[in-house]
Design a protein around this motif. Structure first.
Motif, PDB file in Angstrom:
ATOM      1  N   SER A  26       0.839  -1.197   0.000  1.00  0.00           N
ATOM      2  CA  SER A  26       0.000   0.000   0.000  1.00  0.00           C
ATOM      3  C   SER A  26       0.872   1.243   0.000  1.00  0.00           C
ATOM      4  O   SER A  26       2.053   1.206   0.367  1.00  0.00           O
ATOM      5  CB  SER A  26      -0.927   0.003   1.219  1.00  0.00           C
ATOM      6  N   VAL A  27       0.287   2.348  -0.449  1.00  0.00           N
ATOM      7  CA  VAL A  27       0.986   3.636  -0.489  1.00  0.00           C
ATOM      8  C   VAL A  27       0.090   4.701   0.120  1.00  0.00           C
ATOM      9  O   VAL A  27      -1.132   4.534   0.223  1.00  0.00           O
ATOM     10  CB  VAL A  27       1.352   4.031  -1.938  1.00  0.00           C
ATOM     11  N   GLU A  28       0.713   5.799   0.531  1.00  0.00           N
ATOM     12  CA  GLU A  28      -0.035   6.943   1.048  1.00  0.00           C
ATOM     13  C   GLU A  28      -0.508   7.799  -0.113  1.00  0.00           C
ATOM     14  O   GLU A  28       0.285   8.267  -0.922  1.00  0.00           O
ATOM     15  CB  GLU A  28       0.855   7.777   1.982  1.00  0.00           C
ATOM     16  N   ASP A  29      -1.813   7.983  -0.232  1.00  0.00           N
ATOM     17  CA  ASP A  29      -2.369   8.806  -1.294  1.00  0.00           C
ATOM     18  C   ASP A  29      -3.616   9.509  -0.751  1.00  0.00           C
ATOM     19  O   ASP A  29      -4.745   9.211  -1.140  1.00  0.00           O
ATOM     20  CB  ASP A  29      -2.722   7.934  -2.510  1.00  0.00           C
ATOM     21  N   ALA A  71      10.564  -9.174  -7.553  1.00  0.00           N
ATOM     22  CA  ALA A  71      11.947  -8.885  -7.951  1.00  0.00           C
ATOM     23  C   ALA A  71      12.731  -8.146  -6.878  1.00  0.00           C
ATOM     24  O   ALA A  71      13.965  -8.173  -6.878  1.00  0.00           O
ATOM     25  CB  ALA A  71      11.959  -8.074  -9.239  1.00  0.00           C
ATOM     26  N   GLY A  72      12.037  -7.457  -5.961  1.00  0.00           N
ATOM     27  CA  GLY A  72      12.731  -6.701  -4.926  1.00  0.00           C
ATOM     28  C   GLY A  72      12.857  -5.225  -5.227  1.00  0.00           C
ATOM     29  O   GLY A  72      13.526  -4.496  -4.497  1.00  0.00           O
ATOM     30  N   ILE A  73      12.200  -4.776  -6.293  1.00  0.00           N
ATOM     31  CA  ILE A  73      12.192  -3.340  -6.601  1.00  0.00           C
ATOM     32  C   ILE A  73      11.337  -2.607  -5.578  1.00  0.00           C
ATOM     33  O   ILE A  73      11.638  -1.471  -5.191  1.00  0.00           O
ATOM     34  CB  ILE A  73      11.664  -3.114  -8.026  1.00  0.00           C
ATOM     35  N   LEU A  74      10.277  -3.257  -5.148  1.00  0.00           N
ATOM     36  CA  LEU A  74       9.426  -2.758  -4.078  1.00  0.00           C
ATOM     37  C   LEU A  74       9.445  -3.745  -2.911  1.00  0.00           C
ATOM     38  O   LEU A  74       9.692  -4.941  -3.115  1.00  0.00           O
ATOM     39  CB  LEU A  74       7.982  -2.578  -4.565  1.00  0.00           C
ATOM     40  N   THR A  75       9.196  -3.238  -1.694  1.00  0.00           N
ATOM     41  CA  THR A  75       9.149  -4.083  -0.501  1.00  0.00           C
ATOM     42  C   THR A  75       7.713  -4.181  -0.006  1.00  0.00           C
ATOM     43  O   THR A  75       7.032  -3.154   0.116  1.00  0.00           O
ATOM     44  CB  THR A  75      10.035  -3.498   0.621  1.00  0.00           C
ATOM     45  N   PRO A  76       7.230  -5.386   0.260  1.00  0.00           N
ATOM     46  CA  PRO A  76       5.847  -5.523   0.736  1.00  0.00           C
ATOM     47  C   PRO A  76       5.603  -4.745   2.029  1.00  0.00           C
ATOM     48  O   PRO A  76       6.507  -4.615   2.868  1.00  0.00           O
ATOM     49  CB  PRO A  76       5.699  -7.031   0.986  1.00  0.00           C
ATOM     50  N   THR A  77       4.406  -4.226   2.165  1.00  0.00           N
ATOM     51  CA  THR A  77       4.020  -3.597   3.434  1.00  0.00           C
ATOM     52  C   THR A  77       3.349  -4.620   4.352  1.00  0.00           C
ATOM     53  O   THR A  77       3.013  -4.306   5.490  1.00  0.00           O
ATOM     54  CB  THR A  77       3.057  -2.416   3.186  1.00  0.00           C
ATOM     55  N   GLY A  78       3.171  -5.829   3.830  1.00  0.00           N
ATOM     56  CA  GLY A  78       2.624  -6.914   4.636  1.00  0.00           C
ATOM     57  C   GLY A  78       2.911  -8.243   3.974  1.00  0.00           C
ATOM     58  O   GLY A  78       3.075  -8.321   2.753  1.00  0.00           O
TER      59      GLY A  78
END
Length: 246
Positions: free
Chosen positions: A10-13, A51-58
């Motif tokens: 998830s992201v802050e928006d 791939a590891g470009i992003l990290t899970p938030t959960g």
């Protein structure tokens, strides 16, 4: 080989926007898997989480039994996970031969480099000393990128919408390459993010993602009847009526 356990992102928006929600998925060795779904369903985000470009938030991601959730893209690459971008990067001053050597992680002869290029349908003598720059078309770049994947000998390769930005002729060649990769797959797996029916037809398993969640998983014969006639199916161009408008 690869296991996702309740993975979310998830992201802050202006609040918490959940793009991937509680995804659990296992990809076994020697499988050709396609993740599909409507635009905005979270497909490319899921690929980047793997791939590891992003990290899970959960949740957690395991590869060969190891928890790699917190590992960087570089550490995952060392463990055998490769990632092919929608738009391959151009490197001015770097030749195709140089790029193949970097991918292999060692010196490779011109002969071996040419073998990788021929496997993706490129005439080696025309490309081996070419720079990875603007003189190459999108289709050429895609095939060179796949040649680097072959040189790396990855355990799991993730392709994010490989059909993006290439012409019909290049797409036909891309399908042939994927068919060859599917036939020759050994001790590795391929994961492709795509909504193209010809790529879906090659898959051992299709994962349908919708609104950040897995809608269904199965073979083409199992998945298509579940999706045809639904809003997701129309948005993915499944079925004759949908394809006429796409």
């Amino acid at each position: 080989m690869l296991e996702l356990k309740n993975v979310s992102f998830s992201v802050e928006d202006g609040g918490q926007l959940e793009i991937v929600r509680d995804v659990s998925l296992t990809i076994e060795k020697n499988k050709f898997v396609v993740i599909t779904g409507p635009n905005g369903s979270g497909k490319s985000t899921l690929a980047k989480l793997i791939a590891g470009i992003l990290t899970p938030t959960g949740g957690q991601i395991f590869f060969d039994g190891e928890d790699i959730t917190g590992l960087s893209i570089t550490e995952r690459a060392k463990r055998g996970i490769g990632f092919a971008f929608q738009a391959p990067v151009r490197f001015k001053g770097l030749t195709v031969h140089d790029l193949l050597k970097i991918a292999a992680g060692q010196e490779i002869s011109v002969s071996n480099a040419c073998t990788y290029l021929s496997e993706v349908g490129l005439c080696a003598k025309d490309y081996i000393d070419r720079e990875i720059n603007a003189s190459l078309s999108g289709g050429e770049l895609k095939r060179i990128e796949i040649a680097t994947v072959l040189a790396r000998k990855t355990k799991l390769t993730v392709f994010d919408e490989p059909e993006a930005g290439i012409d019909l002729w290049s797409f036909q060649n891309l399908i042939r390459i994927f068919e060859d990769m599917r036939r020759d797959i050994k001790d590795s797996s391929i994961l492709i993010i795509s909504h193209q029916e010809r790529i879906l037809n090659i898959a051992d398993e299709i994962v349908v993602l919708e609104a950040g969640q897995i809608r269904s998983v199965g073979t083409k014969d199992e998945v298509y009847p579940q999706v045809l006639g639904t809003e997701a199916g129309e948005r993915m161009c499944f079925g004759q009526a949908a394809r006429k408008e796409c």
